[in-house]
Write an enzyme that holds these catalytic residues in place. Sequence first.
Site, PDB file in Angstrom:
ATOM      1  N   CYS A  14      35.724  41.737  36.805  1.00 37.52           N
ATOM      2  CA  CYS A  14      36.208  40.739  37.758  1.00 37.52           C
ATOM      3  C   CYS A  14      36.098  41.178  39.216  1.00 37.52           C
ATOM      4  O   CYS A  14      36.391  40.398  40.115  1.00 37.52           O
ATOM      5  CB  CYS A  14      37.669  40.394  37.472  1.00 37.52           C
ATOM      6  N   HIS A  64      44.102  38.486  43.902  1.00 34.41           N
ATOM      7  CA  HIS A  64      43.392  38.474  42.625  1.00 34.41           C
ATOM      8  C   HIS A  64      44.038  37.389  41.753  1.00 34.41           C
ATOM      9  O   HIS A  64      43.351  36.633  41.095  1.00 34.41           O
ATOM     10  CB  HIS A  64      43.458  39.836  41.954  1.00 34.41           C
ATOM     11  N   GLU A 115      50.649  42.657  41.451  1.00 34.53           N
ATOM     12  CA  GLU A 115      49.999  42.485  42.744  1.00 34.53           C
ATOM     13  C   GLU A 115      51.024  42.272  43.856  1.00 34.53           C
ATOM     14  O   GLU A 115      50.890  42.827  44.942  1.00 34.53           O
ATOM     15  CB  GLU A 115      49.034  41.295  42.692  1.00 34.53           C
ATOM     16  N   LYS A 126      42.103  31.037  42.495  1.00 34.48           N
ATOM     17  CA  LYS A 126      41.750  30.893  41.062  1.00 34.48           C
ATOM     18  C   LYS A 126      42.461  29.676  40.478  1.00 34.48           C
ATOM     19  O   LYS A 126      41.991  29.115  39.486  1.00 34.48           O
ATOM     20  CB  LYS A 126      42.125  32.143  40.267  1.00 34.48           C
ATOM     21  N   HIS A 132      38.898  31.445  37.006  1.00 32.49           N
ATOM     22  CA  HIS A 132      38.526  32.856  37.062  1.00 32.49           C
ATOM     23  C   HIS A 132      37.078  32.962  36.602  1.00 32.49           C
ATOM     24  O   HIS A 132      36.805  32.988  35.388  1.00 32.49           O
ATOM     25  CB  HIS A 132      39.433  33.677  36.151  1.00 32.49           C
ATOM     26  N   PHE A 176      39.443  44.372  34.897  1.00 32.42           N
ATOM     27  CA  PHE A 176      39.517  45.095  33.622  1.00 32.42           C
ATOM     28  C   PHE A 176      38.741  46.390  33.774  1.00 32.42           C
ATOM     29  O   PHE A 176      37.711  46.450  34.452  1.00 32.42           O
ATOM     30  CB  PHE A 176      38.871  44.264  32.498  1.00 32.42           C
TER      31      PHE A 176
END
Lengths: 76, 412
Positions: B170, B302, B313, B334, B339, B398
């Site tokens: 990502c 994110h 976050e 997002k 995403h 990830f």
Amino acid sequence: MVFEKIATLLSTKKGLNKELISIDSSFEELGLDSLDSIELIADMEEAFNVTIPNTELQGIKSIRNAVDGLSKALNG
Amino acid sequence: MVKRIKMESRKVVVTGTGVISAIGNNTTDFWKNIVDCKPGIGEYHHPLAEQIRFKNGADVKNFDGTQYLEKGDLDLMDRFAQFAVVAAKEAVHQSSFIVDKENKYRTAVICGTSIGGIHAQEQSYFEVYKENKTRVHPLTIPKSMPNGGASNISMQMGITGPVYTISTACASSNHAIGNAFWLIRSGICDQAIAGGSETPFTYTFLKAWEAIRVVAQDTCRPFSKSRQGMILGEGAGMLMMETLEAAQKRGATILAEVIGFGMTSDASHITKPDQKGAEEAMRMAIRDAGIHPAQIGYINAHGTGTLVNDSMEVAAVKNVFGEHANQLAISSTKSLHGHALGATSSLEAIATIMALKEGLLPPTANFQEKDEACDLDVVPNASRKKEIHYALSNAFAFGGLNAVLAFKKWED
């Protein structure tokens, strides 16, 4: 029967000593992280042919939670 | 005697953007739907969707590659590469940059993608395993390879400088844009097309996301107490980046300045993010930009909408910014474009650039009840006029890979 199956799954897939798994064991105590939990639930779904929704996953943090979650899915 | 490359520190600006996304197949439409807070999330289109547990996604609507590319070129490109090329063309067209013999070796193309040409790959598996065919299409390799986007951009435009692909899940696009920024700033290149593309709506890949249990059944609600997870998206975002000198020489309109890039890795868990890694990436981007944390007015988060990421976050932002965290705005787009994995941070970079340029904070859509663990100004459900001068765009992937970009409002 459900507990026995879960204990067998953990023993087979994760190499855990079955004798150290009790109904009161938390995943943390057993050294299982979030990914292990997801794998266990996937194995349970396949073994019992049920679906455990994502919304239930957050609450499954112990063997007792897993047994309860699976029993709930089996009973519809 | 070959002259050694002299490392410099030059200003890097953005002069063009290109978008393919669930909320628009060009930058204008994309930004309008952000401003109007109109998510592109709904039932995704796949013939086997009924066999997937989650029904909603942010897929691209009405994309017809033949509108943009010749058939012969299209035959070489999987869907993700088509997106990459079309977005790159929009960015370059806006910038009015023309590749010529003087600049073609000084121009880079750096693309991010997590899975590349998965449609071609999956088709070949289907044919071999399901249909028992003994051969697959001869173009399966060039269509599948993750560098297909970057290579096809370079071929379409005649760019012969550094061309490569970065795959960091990502964070892929942020890594690509950050690398391009450093190449230009240091003097290795004078311009670059950088961004990412991703087209993940194939049956087995959807099954894979179903299995890892992070996709929401309803929608993407970053920072909301009732958030259930992410919504898978697809698309491409590309930036035309160049030195300030080159942009001004050409009379190009400057959209924003790229001023900093930070990257770290958690070295912790393969999927669960580590707050320390996220914090250090933000600090690194701010240091690289040569600014103070208190100058940041907006963070494009994110913000995946998972329980774990969003609270992590916010905690990381509070640690980095201290009291100033309560003064800045942080939103997750997002919630609008989904995403899009390796492409998502390119879309977010463009949203951040437009926010700086237009003086408008993008909203976090679908917001419901506040989560006390996410108690910052998340710009809920409506965009907001606010002039900001410095912004960050976060990507925490990830594998524990973190990449953060810092942008500055361009003022002549």
